[in-house]
Enzyme design. Structure first.
Site, PDB file in Angstrom:
ATOM      1  N   PRO A  13      41.603  16.358  76.921  1.00 14.41           N
ATOM      2  CA  PRO A  13      42.468  15.585  77.803  1.00 14.41           C
ATOM      3  C   PRO A  13      41.761  14.471  78.558  1.00 14.41           C
ATOM      4  O   PRO A  13      40.604  14.619  78.964  1.00 14.41           O
ATOM      5  CB  PRO A  13      43.021  16.633  78.781  1.00 14.41           C
ATOM      6  CG  PRO A  13      42.097  17.788  78.677  1.00 14.41           C
ATOM      7  CD  PRO A  13      41.565  17.781  77.283  1.00 14.41           C
ATOM      8  N   ASN A  14      42.486  13.400  78.710  1.00 12.33           N
ATOM      9  CA  ASN A  14      42.088  12.208  79.483  1.00 12.33           C
ATOM     10  C   ASN A  14      41.050  11.339  78.789  1.00 12.33           C
ATOM     11  O   ASN A  14      40.758  10.235  79.256  1.00 12.33           O
ATOM     12  CB  ASN A  14      41.604  12.599  80.900  1.00 12.33           C
ATOM     13  CG  ASN A  14      42.682  13.311  81.682  1.00 12.33           C
ATOM     14  OD1 ASN A  14      43.787  12.777  81.810  1.00 12.33           O
ATOM     15  ND2 ASN A  14      42.413  14.509  82.158  1.00 12.33           N
ATOM     16  N   ARG A  27      39.226   4.937  82.943  1.00 13.03           N
ATOM     17  CA  ARG A  27      39.177   5.834  84.103  1.00 13.03           C
ATOM     18  C   ARG A  27      37.729   6.014  84.547  1.00 13.03           C
ATOM     19  O   ARG A  27      36.827   6.169  83.723  1.00 13.03           O
ATOM     20  CB  ARG A  27      39.813   7.190  83.789  1.00 13.03           C
ATOM     21  CG  ARG A  27      38.982   8.094  82.946  1.00 13.03           C
ATOM     22  CD  ARG A  27      39.278   9.567  83.136  1.00 13.03           C
ATOM     23  NE  ARG A  27      38.603  10.310  82.094  1.00 13.03           N
ATOM     24  CZ  ARG A  27      38.370  11.600  82.145  1.00 13.03           C
ATOM     25  NH1 ARG A  27      38.779  12.318  83.150  1.00 13.03           N
ATOM     26  NH2 ARG A  27      37.733  12.201  81.163  1.00 13.03           N
ATOM     27  N   TYR A  51      32.084   7.478  83.439  1.00 12.57           N
ATOM     28  CA  TYR A  51      32.226   7.595  81.980  1.00 12.57           C
ATOM     29  C   TYR A  51      31.899   6.325  81.201  1.00 12.57           C
ATOM     30  O   TYR A  51      31.933   6.338  79.967  1.00 12.57           O
ATOM     31  CB  TYR A  51      33.654   8.047  81.644  1.00 12.57           C
ATOM     32  CG  TYR A  51      33.996   9.410  82.231  1.00 12.57           C
ATOM     33  CD1 TYR A  51      33.347  10.560  81.786  1.00 12.57           C
ATOM     34  CD2 TYR A  51      34.950   9.547  83.240  1.00 12.57           C
ATOM     35  CE1 TYR A  51      33.637  11.806  82.318  1.00 12.57           C
ATOM     36  CE2 TYR A  51      35.259  10.797  83.779  1.00 12.57           C
ATOM     37  CZ  TYR A  51      34.599  11.913  83.318  1.00 12.57           C
ATOM     38  OH  TYR A  51      34.893  13.148  83.838  1.00 12.57           O
ATOM     39  N   ASN A  96      34.222  17.504  72.617  1.00  7.95           N
ATOM     40  CA  ASN A  96      34.215  17.250  74.054  1.00  7.95           C
ATOM     41  C   ASN A  96      35.579  17.731  74.549  1.00  7.95           C
ATOM     42  O   ASN A  96      36.569  17.011  74.432  1.00  7.95           O
ATOM     43  CB  ASN A  96      34.033  15.759  74.357  1.00  7.95           C
ATOM     44  CG  ASN A  96      34.006  15.506  75.857  1.00  7.95           C
ATOM     45  OD1 ASN A  96      34.318  16.403  76.652  1.00  7.95           O
ATOM     46  ND2 ASN A  96      33.633  14.304  76.248  1.00  7.95           N
ATOM     47  N   ALA A 132      38.375  18.635  80.519  1.00  8.32           N
ATOM     48  CA  ALA A 132      38.505  19.672  81.550  1.00  8.32           C
ATOM     49  C   ALA A 132      38.773  21.057  80.960  1.00  8.32           C
ATOM     50  O   ALA A 132      38.520  22.071  81.626  1.00  8.32           O
ATOM     51  CB  ALA A 132      39.608  19.287  82.531  1.00  8.32           C
ATOM     52  N   HIS A 171      36.134  23.928  81.066  1.00  6.48           N
ATOM     53  CA  HIS A 171      35.901  24.810  82.215  1.00  6.48           C
ATOM     54  C   HIS A 171      37.003  25.843  82.402  1.00  6.48           C
ATOM     55  O   HIS A 171      36.920  26.669  83.306  1.00  6.48           O
ATOM     56  CB  HIS A 171      35.779  23.950  83.494  1.00  6.48           C
ATOM     57  CG  HIS A 171      35.006  22.688  83.284  1.00  6.48           C
ATOM     58  ND1 HIS A 171      33.670  22.698  82.923  1.00  6.48           N
ATOM     59  CD2 HIS A 171      35.369  21.369  83.330  1.00  6.48           C
ATOM     60  CE1 HIS A 171      33.260  21.438  82.777  1.00  6.48           C
ATOM     61  NE2 HIS A 171      34.269  20.624  83.016  1.00  6.48           N
ATOM     62  N   ASP A 229      38.259  31.100  71.940  1.00  7.58           N
ATOM     63  CA  ASP A 229      38.690  32.042  70.896  1.00  7.58           C
ATOM     64  C   ASP A 229      38.862  31.332  69.553  1.00  7.58           C
ATOM     65  O   ASP A 229      38.460  31.853  68.510  1.00  7.58           O
ATOM     66  CB  ASP A 229      40.015  32.721  71.282  1.00  7.58           C
ATOM     67  CG  ASP A 229      39.834  33.802  72.346  1.00  7.58           C
ATOM     68  OD1 ASP A 229      38.684  34.147  72.665  1.00  7.58           O
ATOM     69  OD2 ASP A 229      40.858  34.287  72.860  1.00  7.58           O
ATOM     70  N   GLU A 273      28.651  20.842  71.522  1.00  7.31           N
ATOM     71  CA  GLU A 273      29.493  20.461  72.671  1.00  7.31           C
ATOM     72  C   GLU A 273      28.918  19.194  73.292  1.00  7.31           C
ATOM     73  O   GLU A 273      27.706  19.101  73.489  1.00  7.31           O
ATOM     74  CB  GLU A 273      29.453  21.618  73.667  1.00  7.31           C
ATOM     75  CG  GLU A 273      30.232  21.409  74.940  1.00  7.31           C
ATOM     76  CD  GLU A 273      30.095  22.622  75.876  1.00  7.31           C
ATOM     77  OE1 GLU A 273      29.595  23.702  75.439  1.00  7.31           O
ATOM     78  OE2 GLU A 273      30.458  22.487  77.048  1.00  7.31           O
ATOM     79  N   HIS A 279      29.335  16.265  76.451  1.00  6.74           N
ATOM     80  CA  HIS A 279      29.925  15.723  77.681  1.00  6.74           C
ATOM     81  C   HIS A 279      29.279  14.382  77.966  1.00  6.74           C
ATOM     82  O   HIS A 279      28.046  14.275  77.949  1.00  6.74           O
ATOM     83  CB  HIS A 279      29.717  16.673  78.865  1.00  6.74           C
ATOM     84  CG  HIS A 279      30.345  17.995  78.620  1.00  6.74           C
ATOM     85  ND1 HIS A 279      31.708  18.175  78.671  1.00  6.74           N
ATOM     86  CD2 HIS A 279      29.811  19.177  78.239  1.00  6.74           C
ATOM     87  CE1 HIS A 279      31.976  19.415  78.346  1.00  6.74           C
ATOM     88  NE2 HIS A 279      30.847  20.049  78.073  1.00  6.74           N
ATOM     89  N   ILE A 280      30.107  13.409  78.239  1.00 10.71           N
ATOM     90  CA  ILE A 280      29.602  12.060  78.515  1.00 10.71           C
ATOM     91  C   ILE A 280      28.808  12.057  79.815  1.00 10.71           C
ATOM     92  O   ILE A 280      27.724  11.484  79.903  1.00 10.71           O
ATOM     93  CB  ILE A 280      30.802  11.079  78.576  1.00 10.71           C
ATOM     94  CG1 ILE A 280      31.502  11.045  77.208  1.00 10.71           C
ATOM     95  CG2 ILE A 280      30.339   9.686  79.006  1.00 10.71           C
ATOM     96  CD1 ILE A 280      32.887  10.409  77.250  1.00 10.71           C
ATOM     97  N   SER A 281      29.366  12.726  80.819  1.00 15.08           N
ATOM     98  CA  SER A 281      28.694  12.789  82.129  1.00 15.08           C
ATOM     99  C   SER A 281      27.791  14.014  82.188  1.00 15.08           C
ATOM    100  O   SER A 281      27.933  14.950  81.377  1.00 15.08           O
ATOM    101  CB  SER A 281      29.735  12.862  83.246  1.00 15.08           C
ATOM    102  OG  SER A 281      30.478  14.077  83.150  1.00 15.08           O
ATOM    103  N   ARG A 324      27.563  17.384  88.907  1.00 12.94           N
ATOM    104  CA  ARG A 324      28.882  17.146  89.498  1.00 12.94           C
ATOM    105  C   ARG A 324      29.392  18.415  90.207  1.00 12.94           C
ATOM    106  O   ARG A 324      28.618  19.286  90.548  1.00 12.94           O
ATOM    107  CB  ARG A 324      29.835  16.651  88.399  1.00 12.94           C
ATOM    108  CG  ARG A 324      29.334  15.341  87.770  1.00 12.94           C
ATOM    109  CD  ARG A 324      30.257  14.831  86.686  1.00 12.94           C
ATOM    110  NE  ARG A 324      31.552  14.457  87.235  1.00 12.94           N
ATOM    111  CZ  ARG A 324      32.621  14.175  86.478  1.00 12.94           C
ATOM    112  NH1 ARG A 324      32.535  14.232  85.153  1.00 12.94           N
ATOM    113  NH2 ARG A 324      33.764  13.844  87.045  1.00 12.94           N
ATOM    114  N   ARG A 337      32.496  22.361  87.357  1.00  9.97           N
ATOM    115  CA  ARG A 337      32.150  21.792  86.040  1.00  9.97           C
ATOM    116  C   ARG A 337      30.877  22.419  85.455  1.00  9.97           C
ATOM    117  O   ARG A 337      30.455  22.078  84.359  1.00  9.97           O
ATOM    118  CB  ARG A 337      31.952  20.277  86.149  1.00  9.97           C
ATOM    119  CG  ARG A 337      33.206  19.533  86.493  1.00  9.97           C
ATOM    120  CD  ARG A 337      32.980  18.022  86.485  1.00  9.97           C
ATOM    121  NE  ARG A 337      33.957  17.365  87.319  1.00  9.97           N
ATOM    122  CZ  ARG A 337      35.194  17.019  86.931  1.00  9.97           C
ATOM    123  NH1 ARG A 337      35.583  17.239  85.693  1.00  9.97           N
ATOM    124  NH2 ARG A 337      36.013  16.437  87.767  1.00  9.97           N
TER     125      ARG A 337
END
Ligand code: DQA
Length: 146
Positions: A11-12, A19, A24, A75, A78, A81, A88, A99, A101-103, A108, A112
């Site tokens: 998402p996002n 954003r 990001y 990625n 959210a 978390h 599963d 996995e 993550h950009i940030s 943070r 997170r």
């Protein structure tokens, strides 16, 4: 034809470049997809690059990758978390999982710092900006050819 690598975005991430660019960056998800496509070609890999804001859609792609995909780079946004359901689904996939993550999620908010997907992933890249996807693709190349 070798099986492709699924690159899944949660998402996002469709708003990447728009954003919170201070977190990001300014590259769009389309830029990331294009860069992954170019690198994959160099590495001799095929990719399926997807994004969804919906947990169930991501789970359907993970299920599709069973049998059809050689590995998954994800990625989860959210859902990283929160989602036992994505964990599963990942546990039902037999190939390697990385996995991204950009940030740097560890720098943070504390919510997170925990990732359900990390319980399954062979490796995690965080805080390398969108370059993390390319690093993950290189690592995936080694994992699927070993
Ligand atoms: C993210 C980090 C998550 O905590 C956040 O919810 C995102 C993006 C990252 O790429 O840095 O949506 O996965």
């Amino acid at each position: 034809m070798a099986k492709p690598i699924y690159i899944l975005n949660g998402p996002n991430l469709n708003l990447l470049g728009l954003r919170q660019p201070e977190i990001y960056g300014r590259e769009t998800l389309e830029d990331v997809a294009n860069a992954c496509g170019a690198l994959a070609e160099d590495l001799g890999l095929g990719i399926r690059f997807h994004q969804s804001n919906h947990e169930g859609v991501l789970i359907d792609w993970i299920h599709e990758a069973r049998g059809q995909g050689a590995g998954i780079i994800i990625n989860p946004g959210a859902f990283t978390h929160t989602s036992v359901a994505i964990l599963d689904a990942m546990n039902a996939f037999e190939g390697p999982v990385l996995e991204v993550h950009i940030s740097n999620v560890h720098k943070r908010e504390s919510f997170r710092h925990h990732s359900y997907v990390s319980l399954r992933a062979e490796g995690v890249i965080a805080g390398f900006g969108t370059e993390g996807y390319l690093l993950a693709l290189r690592r995936m190349r080694s994992l699927v050819s070993s």
